[in-house]
Design an enzyme around this catalytic site. Structure first.
Site, PDB file in Angstrom:
ATOM      1  N   TYR A  73      -2.287  -1.610  10.405  1.00 15.17           N
ATOM      2  CA  TYR A  73      -2.240  -1.690   8.945  1.00 15.17           C
ATOM      3  C   TYR A  73      -0.901  -1.166   8.436  1.00 15.17           C
ATOM      4  O   TYR A  73      -0.252  -1.777   7.583  1.00 15.17           O
ATOM      5  CB  TYR A  73      -3.403  -0.882   8.363  1.00 15.17           C
ATOM      6  CG  TYR A  73      -3.582  -0.985   6.868  1.00 15.17           C
ATOM      7  CD1 TYR A  73      -4.306  -2.040   6.312  1.00 15.17           C
ATOM      8  CD2 TYR A  73      -3.048  -0.029   6.006  1.00 15.17           C
ATOM      9  CE1 TYR A  73      -4.498  -2.133   4.934  1.00 15.17           C
ATOM     10  CE2 TYR A  73      -3.239  -0.113   4.638  1.00 15.17           C
ATOM     11  CZ  TYR A  73      -3.959  -1.168   4.105  1.00 15.17           C
ATOM     12  OH  TYR A  73      -4.137  -1.249   2.737  1.00 15.17           O
ATOM     13  N   SER A  79       0.866  -1.192   0.000  1.00 15.47           N
ATOM     14  CA  SER A  79       0.000   0.000   0.000  1.00 15.47           C
ATOM     15  C   SER A  79       0.899   1.237   0.000  1.00 15.47           C
ATOM     16  O   SER A  79       2.077   1.157   0.386  1.00 15.47           O
ATOM     17  CB  SER A  79      -0.851  -0.003   1.279  1.00 15.47           C
ATOM     18  OG  SER A  79      -1.495   1.238   1.468  1.00 15.47           O
TER      19      SER A  79
HETATM   20  P1  NAD Z   1     -11.385  -6.255  -0.323  1.00 17.05           P
HETATM   21  O1  NAD Z   1     -12.003  -6.274   1.034  1.00 17.05           O
HETATM   22  O2  NAD Z   1     -12.275  -6.150  -1.516  1.00 17.05           O
HETATM   23  O3  NAD Z   1     -10.428  -7.495  -0.503  1.00 17.05           O
HETATM   24  C1  NAD Z   1      -9.804  -8.148   0.555  1.00 17.05           C
HETATM   25  C2  NAD Z   1      -9.772  -9.613   0.212  1.00 17.05           C
HETATM   26  O4  NAD Z   1      -9.139 -10.297   1.280  1.00 17.05           O
HETATM   27  C3  NAD Z   1     -11.192 -10.194   0.071  1.00 17.05           C
HETATM   28  O5  NAD Z   1     -11.193 -11.119  -0.989  1.00 17.05           O
HETATM   29  C4  NAD Z   1     -11.387 -10.883   1.385  1.00 17.05           C
HETATM   30  O6  NAD Z   1     -12.309 -11.974   1.296  1.00 17.05           O
HETATM   31  C5  NAD Z   1      -9.982 -11.367   1.656  1.00 17.05           C
HETATM   32  N1  NAD Z   1      -9.742 -11.719   3.040  1.00 17.05           N
HETATM   33  C6  NAD Z   1     -10.002 -10.991   4.160  1.00 17.05           C
HETATM   34  N2  NAD Z   1      -9.685 -11.708   5.252  1.00 17.05           N
HETATM   35  C7  NAD Z   1      -9.211 -12.908   4.816  1.00 17.05           C
HETATM   36  C8  NAD Z   1      -8.735 -14.074   5.461  1.00 17.05           C
HETATM   37  N3  NAD Z   1      -8.706 -14.167   6.786  1.00 17.05           N
HETATM   38  N4  NAD Z   1      -8.363 -15.114   4.694  1.00 17.05           N
HETATM   39  C9  NAD Z   1      -8.416 -15.051   3.339  1.00 17.05           C
HETATM   40  N5  NAD Z   1      -8.853 -13.973   2.686  1.00 17.05           N
HETATM   41  C10 NAD Z   1      -9.249 -12.916   3.416  1.00 17.05           C
HETATM   42  O7  NAD Z   1     -10.340  -5.045  -0.301  1.00 17.05           O
HETATM   43  P2  NAD Z   1      -9.322  -4.534  -1.427  1.00 17.05           P
HETATM   44  O8  NAD Z   1      -9.452  -3.077  -1.396  1.00 17.05           O
HETATM   45  O9  NAD Z   1      -9.473  -5.265  -2.709  1.00 17.05           O
HETATM   46  O10 NAD Z   1      -7.900  -4.896  -0.751  1.00 17.05           O
HETATM   47  C11 NAD Z   1      -7.042  -5.917  -1.241  1.00 17.05           C
HETATM   48  C12 NAD Z   1      -5.622  -5.635  -0.795  1.00 17.05           C
HETATM   49  O11 NAD Z   1      -5.181  -4.404  -1.340  1.00 17.05           O
HETATM   50  C13 NAD Z   1      -5.450  -5.517   0.722  1.00 17.05           C
HETATM   51  O12 NAD Z   1      -4.246  -6.109   1.116  1.00 17.05           O
HETATM   52  C14 NAD Z   1      -5.417  -4.017   0.929  1.00 17.05           C
HETATM   53  O13 NAD Z   1      -4.707  -3.677   2.094  1.00 17.05           O
HETATM   54  C15 NAD Z   1      -4.681  -3.577  -0.327  1.00 17.05           C
HETATM   55  N6  NAD Z   1      -4.889  -2.180  -0.672  1.00 17.05           N
HETATM   56  C16 NAD Z   1      -6.141  -1.696  -0.981  1.00 17.05           C
HETATM   57  C17 NAD Z   1      -6.278  -0.348  -1.307  1.00 17.05           C
HETATM   58  C18 NAD Z   1      -7.632   0.251  -1.688  1.00 17.05           C
HETATM   59  O14 NAD Z   1      -7.727   1.464  -1.776  1.00 17.05           O
HETATM   60  N7  NAD Z   1      -8.654  -0.535  -1.947  1.00 17.05           N
HETATM   61  C19 NAD Z   1      -5.167   0.490  -1.316  1.00 17.05           C
HETATM   62  C20 NAD Z   1      -3.924  -0.032  -0.995  1.00 17.05           C
HETATM   63  C21 NAD Z   1      -3.795  -1.379  -0.676  1.00 17.05           C
END
Ligand code: NAD
Length: 256
Positions: A151, A138
């Site tokens: 985080y 991130s």
């Molecule tokens: P999201 O909630 O759509 O995706 C998270 C995924 O992780 C989901 O598929 C969820 O089912 C899975 N997950 C959660 N707990 C779990 C567990 N215990 N075991 C297995 N799977 C699990 O959110 P996202 O925004 O797509 O985030 C995905 C990644 O990207 C994360 O690591 C997040 O920190 C990172 N990220 C997101 C953003 C953003 O703005 N959306 C920015 C920077 C980084």
């Protein structure tokens, strides 16, 4: 380009993980989707990817907060050529009020899972002389914000872990890098918009521009397709010597 390669993407039944799986499948890779649930719709996502891209696709349930389940996922998939550590959760509170169970859960899912899956996947990658580990960190792996201690600690940890794995695999046909997205418009982020509009008394466009994307100079969300495309690049021959680094996809956030 990635025909015959198998990619495991953790946390890929929604958002960025699913977008990365889509782009890897589009590039010809067989994909293994994952989350902790085991619903018909999870398996349907894999069937849909297989049908649209002519690749093999499976969904394997495994809880990334559990060390044995992380290692078990790699084993159940029969190893992998490409490992994308994407599963992640968020919780917001001041350090002195941060619930200990939330701290432990975030560290387990956002950081330790990447250690366990990489440890389980590396012997197979070494045996085949080719491997790609892409950790979805991130902008918060490079900078901080208040109230997100777990985080931010986890995401900084993911960046450090990526560098260490890169050094341990250098010259072995294996690379390990971290992608650092800024705000990406996923269902999770989309769901926050109505609340933010209410709290700030602003319309959708204003709250996105002035509140949510305040630190993203482009004032535009990154997309899951862009994170997927960056992952495909890291899996390409052009990136053979790209290892132990971070790639920001953040509209200029970390240039500020
Ligand atoms: P999201 O909630 O759509 O995706 C998270 C995924 O992780 C989901 O598929 C969820 O089912 C899975 N997950 C959660 N707990 C779990 C567990 N215990 N075991 C297995 N799977 C699990 O959110 P996202 O925004 O797509 O985030 C995905 C990644 O990207 C994360 O690591 C997040 O920190 C990172 N990220 C997101 C953003 C953003 O703005 N959306 C920015 C920077 C980084």
């Amino acid at each position: 380009m990635l025909k015959g390669k198998t990619a495991i993407i953790t946390g890929s039944n929604s958002g960025i993980g699913l977008g990365v799986a889509e782009e890897l499948a589009r590039a010809g890779a067989n994909v293994v989707l994952n989350s902790f649930t085991d619903r018909a719709e999870d398996h349907a996502l894999a069937a849909d990817l297989a049908a649209r891209h002519g690749v093999e696709a499976r969904y394997l349930a495994a809880d990334m907060s559990d060390a044995a389940a992380c290692r078990g996922l790699i084993e159940a998939a029969g190893g992998c050529d490409i490992l994308v550590n994407n599963a992640g959760i968020q919780y917001v509170a001041p350090v002195d009020e941060f619930p200990v169970d939330k701290w432990n859960q975030i560290l387990a899912i956002n950081l330790s899972s990447a250690f366990h899956t990489a440890a389980a996947a590396l012997p197979g990658m070494r045996a085949r002389g080719w491997g790609r580990i892409v950790n979805i960190a991130s902008a918060h792996g490079l900078t901080a914000s208040p109230f997100k201690s777990a985080y931010i600690a986890a995401k900084h940890g993911v960046v450090g872990l990526s560098k260490t794995i890169a050094l341990e695999t250098a010259g072995q046909g294996i690379t390990c890098n971290a992608i650092c997205p800024g705000y990406v418009l996923t269902p999770l982020v989309e769901a926050q918009i109505p609340d933010q509009m209410k709290v700030h008394g602003m319309d959708r466009d204003t709250v996105i521009r002035e509140v949510m994307l305040l630190r993203q100079p482009s004032r535009q969300f990154a997309t899951v397709e862009q994170i997927g495309g960056t992952t495909v690049y890291l899996c390409s021959a052009a990136a053979d010597q790209v290892t132990g680094t971070t790639i920001s996809v953040d509209g200029g956030w970390t240039a500020l």
